[in-house]
Structures are given as structure tokens and as C-alpha cells.
Design an enzyme around this catalytic site. Structure first.
Site, PDB file in Angstrom:
ATOM      1  N   TYR A  30      55.466  34.417  43.989  1.00  0.00           N
ATOM      2  CA  TYR A  30      56.815  36.032  43.716  1.00  0.00           C
ATOM      3  C   TYR A  30      55.652  36.760  43.031  1.00  0.00           C
ATOM      4  O   TYR A  30      54.864  36.571  42.318  1.00  0.00           O
ATOM      5  CB  TYR A  30      58.142  35.069  42.213  1.00  0.00           C
ATOM      6  N   ARG A  49      48.035  41.392  43.867  1.00  0.00           N
ATOM      7  CA  ARG A  49      47.869  39.711  43.582  1.00  0.00           C
ATOM      8  C   ARG A  49      49.199  38.881  44.544  1.00  0.00           C
ATOM      9  O   ARG A  49      49.073  37.691  44.827  1.00  0.00           O
ATOM     10  CB  ARG A  49      48.110  39.526  42.086  1.00  0.00           C
ATOM     11  N   HIS A  99      56.617  17.862  55.007  1.00  0.00           N
ATOM     12  CA  HIS A  99      56.233  18.711  53.955  1.00  0.00           C
ATOM     13  C   HIS A  99      55.150  19.767  54.907  1.00  0.00           C
ATOM     14  O   HIS A  99      54.910  20.314  54.315  1.00  0.00           O
ATOM     15  CB  HIS A  99      55.214  17.884  53.681  1.00  0.00           C
ATOM     16  N   LYS A 144      50.831  32.467  42.049  1.00  0.00           N
ATOM     17  CA  LYS A 144      52.249  32.804  41.046  1.00  0.00           C
ATOM     18  C   LYS A 144      52.866  32.707  42.029  1.00  0.00           C
ATOM     19  O   LYS A 144      54.458  32.744  42.663  1.00  0.00           O
ATOM     20  CB  LYS A 144      51.959  34.160  40.968  1.00  0.00           C
TER      21      LYS A 144
HETATM   22  N1  PDD Z   1      54.869  35.349  34.031  1.00  0.00           N
HETATM   23  N2  PDD Z   1      50.402  33.118  33.520  1.00  0.00           N
HETATM   24  C1  PDD Z   1      51.771  32.670  33.745  1.00  0.00           C
HETATM   25  C2  PDD Z   1      51.877  31.683  34.021  1.00  0.00           C
HETATM   26  C3  PDD Z   1      53.106  33.369  33.517  1.00  0.00           C
HETATM   27  O1  PDD Z   1      54.172  33.539  34.497  1.00  0.00           O
HETATM   28  C4  PDD Z   1      52.327  34.801  33.794  1.00  0.00           C
HETATM   29  C5  PDD Z   1      53.923  35.949  33.673  1.00  0.00           C
HETATM   30  C6  PDD Z   1      51.798  35.698  32.831  1.00  0.00           C
HETATM   31  C7  PDD Z   1      50.990  37.535  32.567  1.00  0.00           C
HETATM   32  O2  PDD Z   1      51.054  37.870  33.965  1.00  0.00           O
HETATM   33  P1  PDD Z   1      51.387  39.346  34.754  1.00  0.00           P
HETATM   34  O3  PDD Z   1      50.788  40.394  33.117  1.00  0.00           O
HETATM   35  O4  PDD Z   1      50.859  39.770  35.380  1.00  0.00           O
HETATM   36  O5  PDD Z   1      52.579  39.349  33.795  1.00  0.00           O
HETATM   37  C8  PDD Z   1      50.336  34.793  32.956  1.00  0.00           C
HETATM   38  C9  PDD Z   1      55.836  36.622  35.002  1.00  0.00           C
HETATM   39  C10 PDD Z   1      55.990  37.837  33.399  1.00  0.00           C
HETATM   40  C11 PDD Z   1      57.671  35.384  34.916  1.00  0.00           C
HETATM   41  O6  PDD Z   1      57.015  34.871  35.122  1.00  0.00           O
HETATM   42  O7  PDD Z   1      57.921  35.726  34.646  1.00  0.00           O
END
Ligand code: PDD
Length: 285
Positions: A30, A49, A99, A144
Site C-alpha cells: 500500500y 516506492r 501459501h 510497504k
Molecule cells: N506510515 N515507517 C513506517 C513503519 C510507516 O508506516 C510510515 C508511514 C513511515 C513514514 O513514511 P512516509 O514518510 O512515506 O509517510 C515510516 C503511513 C503514513 C501509514 O501507514 O499510515
């Protein structure tokens, strides 16, 4: 209004089959893209990303950049808020439970938006509270992935302690927080861990590093020890929705003076200027 597999509809009408591997295995990735004055911030970087996450779990990207930009634009136009968080998710698709990744599935594509609420002036003045916890997540935190159970457990522990974030430590080194990256300041130098499999390569992290470079703020990208975190003059968390937020207590003890420090206050202001510049630039620049 949301988007699901080719159609725009109210969220109440959106349905996915129970055998979607996103539901069964958390087999998906995501992005969360902040949108200011209806204009996406750093869209190209978010889409890059997304591509890395898809490559890492071997899902063919169902759309090219132009198609993704169009979908994001339509979601933003179809929702009421000036500033939005656009959430997009791709799962491997629907298959009998097994899996190993099945080949040839049609990925499920979902986008939604919510109001983007950045930290209030009051929170920026007091700073946030955080706890330090062992990072027990898997070793591919650079993906992510929607499989976020570890992050959810850690954030819940933080919330139950009345804290905004859990800052994580693995083998004596600071990694990141449950949903944000972490920077610390010691004797005027900003420190942050390098990108690796142990942290998400944050889009905000990159913007902050750009700001530090462009403004000649002393900084070092290198492993940050737990002891440096605990003795820091300043600690900040960064993410798309929290931007640059000072942390003023760690495990109930004050960070530095217990008030947001000068470097963080300056970087927060520079981040706001950076955003303004993007918002003033011509559309699709
Ligand atoms: N989270 N590290 C983790 C584990 C994260 O889930 C996030 C972002 C970040 C910061 O990434 P960015 O600067 O690209 O938002 C670092 C998002 C906002 C979420 O899961 O809602």
C-alpha cells in the site's frame, strides 16, 4: 467515494471476495499519499516506492504511472476535503488458499481518501509522547506491506501507555517507529539511520534529508544507538501525515529540555515552506 477494480463507488458498496489473498494472508502492499489543496505531494516518489514494494513481492504493477496519477486525481476530485490522505492498496488477487504465490492472478486495486489532519499548533508546541519498545517485526520492513500486525501491536502498546508513538530498537540500534521514521539531534547534529531492510524508506524522511542538505544543517546518516536515542537533545518522528513532529518525552522522561528543540522547530518550518512551494508550482509539475 472509493475506487475498486475499475469502478468508483461509495465505500459502503465496495465488496471483495473472502478468498482475496489480501484478506487471507495480508498479501499486498500500500501507499499513503498526502494531498494538500487537492494536489498530491511527491506522487512520483510514492509511485516509485509502490513499484519497489510490488517488485519485492512479485506482483506485476497493474497500472503505469499515468494511470495511477489519473486514479489518484479522480479520488481526490471525488472527495470533499481540501487536504486528503489518499490510501491505495494492491493485493495479489483471489485464489484458493495456498501459501506459495499463485501465478496469473488479477491484482485487487483499491483507493480511498480521508481528511488529512496534520499535528495541531498545540501539539507542535508541547511535542508528543513516545515509548521505546523492542522491534520484533520481520526483516523486510522496507516493503510497504499491508501485513502490519507487528506495527499494530506496537502502536497499541504505545496508545495504552498514553503515547503517540512507539520508537523501536533492534540489537541496540534505533530502527524507526510503528508508523513513522525517527530523527534525533545530539550537540546540534541531526542523526538518522540509513535505509536498510529494517526500516521503511519514508518519503518524508527523504524530504527532511533534502531540507537538511539544502540548508546546510549538520547531519549524519548512520546507525543510531539506543543510548544515543535515550540521551538525545531532540527526537522527531516523520511521516506523511505527521510531517515533522517533535517527541518531548520518552518512557515518561523528558527529551532534552522537555520542550521542542530549535533544530526541529526550524526543520518543521522549512518543511512547511517546501510544501508551499509545491502547492504554488503549476499543476502536474
Ligand atoms: N506510515 N515507517 C513506517 C513503519 C510507516 O508506516 C510510515 C508511514 C513511515 C513514514 O513514511 P512516509 O514518510 O512515506 O509517510 C515510516 C503511513 C503514513 C501509514 O501507514 O499510515
Amino acid at each position: 467515494m472509493i475506487y475498486l477494480n475499475g469502478e468508483f463507488m461509495p465505500i459502503e458498496q465496495a465488496k471483495i471476495p473472502v478468498l482475496d489473498r489480501g484478506f487471507i494472508f495480508g498479501d499486498g502492499v500500500y501507499e499513503v499519499i498526502p494531498t494538500y489543496s487537492k494536489r498530491p505531494f511527491r506522487l512520483a516518489e510514492h509511485l516509485a516506492r509502490l513499484q519497489s514494494s510490488l517488485d519485492a513481492i512479485r506482483i506485476d504493477n497493474p497500472h503505469d504511472k499515468a494511470a495511477w496519477s489519473e486514479l489518484v486525481a479522480r479520488i481526490v476530485a471525488g472527495n470533499p476535503w481540501e487536504d486528503q490522505n489518499v490510501y491505495l492498496q494492491v493485493t495479489r488477487g483471489v485464489a484458493r488458499r495456498d501459501h506459495a504465490f499463485p501465478k496469473g492472478l488479477r491484482p485487487t486495486v483499491f483507493l480511498m481518501a480521508s481528511e488529512l489532519v496534520t499535528p495541531s499548533a498545540e501539539l507542535l508546541k508541547t511535542g508528543a509522547q513516545a515509548i521505546v519498545l523492542p522491534d520484533f517485526r520481520w526483516l523486510r520492513c522496507d516493503i510497504k506491506s499491508t501485513s502490519l500486525l507487528g506495527n499494530c501491536m506496537l502502536r497499541t502498546e504505545a496508545a495504552e501507555a498514553g503515547c503517540a508513538e512507539a520508537i523501536l530498537v533492534r540489537d541496540g540500534e534505533m530502527t524507526e517507529a510503528s508508523a513513522s521514521n525517527v530523527f534525533v539531534v545530539k550537540h546540534g547534529t541531526v542523526l538518522c539511520p540509513p535505509k536498510s531492510h529494517l526500516i521503511l524508506p519514508g518519503i518524508t524522511y527523504d524530504v527532511v534529508l533534502e531540507i537538511l542538505r539544502d540548508n546546510a544543517v549538520p547531519h549524519e546518516v548512520r546507525p543510531v544507538m539506543e543510548s544515543e536515542l535515550r540521551s538525545a537533545d531532540e527526537v522527531w518522528i516523520t511521516s506523511s501525515s505527521r510531517e515533522v513532529l517533535p517527541v518531548t518525552t520518552l518512557d515518561g522522561k523528558p527529551v532534552g529540555t522537555g520542550k521542542p528543540g530549535p533544530v526541529g522547530v526550524r526543520v518543521h518550518a522549512l518543511y512547511q515552506q517546501f510544501k508551499q512551494r509545491i502547492m504554488r508550482a503549476p499543476a502536474h509539475a
